[in-house]
Write an enzyme that holds these catalytic residues in place. Sequence first.
Site, short mmCIF file in Angstrom:
data_model
loop_
_atom_site.label_atom_id
_atom_site.label_comp_id
_atom_site.label_asym_id
_atom_site.label_seq_id
_atom_site.Cartn_x
_atom_site.Cartn_y
_atom_site.Cartn_z
N ARG A 29 16.86 -38.68 -27.98
CA ARG A 29 16.57 -37.60 -26.96
C ARG A 29 17.68 -36.44 -27.07
O ARG A 29 18.80 -36.86 -26.65
CB ARG A 29 16.27 -37.96 -25.49
CG ARG A 29 15.35 -39.16 -25.38
CD ARG A 29 13.98 -38.53 -25.62
NE ARG A 29 13.09 -39.56 -25.70
CZ ARG A 29 11.83 -39.50 -25.64
NH1 ARG A 29 11.27 -38.30 -26.16
NH2 ARG A 29 10.85 -40.54 -25.66
N ASP A 260 32.61 -18.60 -43.30
CA ASP A 260 32.01 -17.44 -43.26
C ASP A 260 33.02 -16.31 -42.27
O ASP A 260 32.80 -15.24 -42.77
CB ASP A 260 30.58 -17.59 -42.72
CG ASP A 260 29.82 -18.52 -43.51
OD1 ASP A 260 29.78 -18.51 -44.83
OD2 ASP A 260 28.96 -19.22 -43.02
#
Length: 316
Positions: A29, A260
């Site tokens: 979950r 990045d």
Amino acid sequence: MAEILTITLNPTVDLSTSVPEVVAGPKLRCSMPEADPGGGGINVSRAIKFLGGDSTAFIATGGETGARLLRLLAREGVRFTAFAVTGDTRQSIAVTDAATGAQYRFVMPGPTWTTEAVSDALHAIDRAAPDGGIVVLSGSQPPGVPVDFTSRLSHNLDAHGVRLFVDTSGAPLHELVANPANPFVLRMDDVEAEDIAGRKLPTRADTADYASELVARGVARTVIIARGSDGSTLATSDGRWHASRAIDPAEVVSAVGAGDSFVGAFTMALARGDDMHQALCFGTAAASATVTTKGTRLCDPKDVARLLDGCKLVEI
């Protein structure tokens, strides 16, 4: 200030979530997922935007996922130009195990390109590239794009006086090293550098020696090798330097997007006229700031400014 165009051939919608514990078998979950536009060049443009700069993101997109990606980018105010491809843009997911803090990253391959699409993309990038500006090619290549794409792009852009910054990996990186195209900047991480060098690079001096070797061979005019938490080493024909910024290990949350962010900050610094030393420190501070953020979030400018003050630059 020089104009910046980033290129993302294989973008993604990045989903991030967490579970109490990652175990095989039962349904896990998840927490409410967060969605961000992703892919090397896109994250470079996002980092530049977060830091107060400006760029245009050239993005190859397709299908419903591609449309969602463009909506996410528009929401963040990142300027882009879309290049249509056949097939759905990919999705990737990062799942954090709350019990251990470990992060599991699942990355899809992306749509397969045709020879015609490759040719069309090269022409489109050639038209979009800013004369005298900076083009950043970052991220993985989708299936079907040839390993010499970077070399072909580099030769095309040279005619316009464009500085090409390459941050790639795998077969395209090996091809670029084996058959040099001499872009303005080539960045890789320490694992990639050791793989190509065929030897360990345990010290900063070892890393600097290999970076200098690549410069001497004409692989790139500037070579940057990231050494993880130790910072980044840069080599040109004029010398070698290392920038580092120590952060408390307890602050480290996720490594997603650190590279990045480095590229975005480094490129932004060069575009505004900073020298290589200043750009290296700015990039290092941005990468350090990013690892303190959750999931696929990137650097916060306040954290970058704080970390920049403590950046240590040494000549090797």
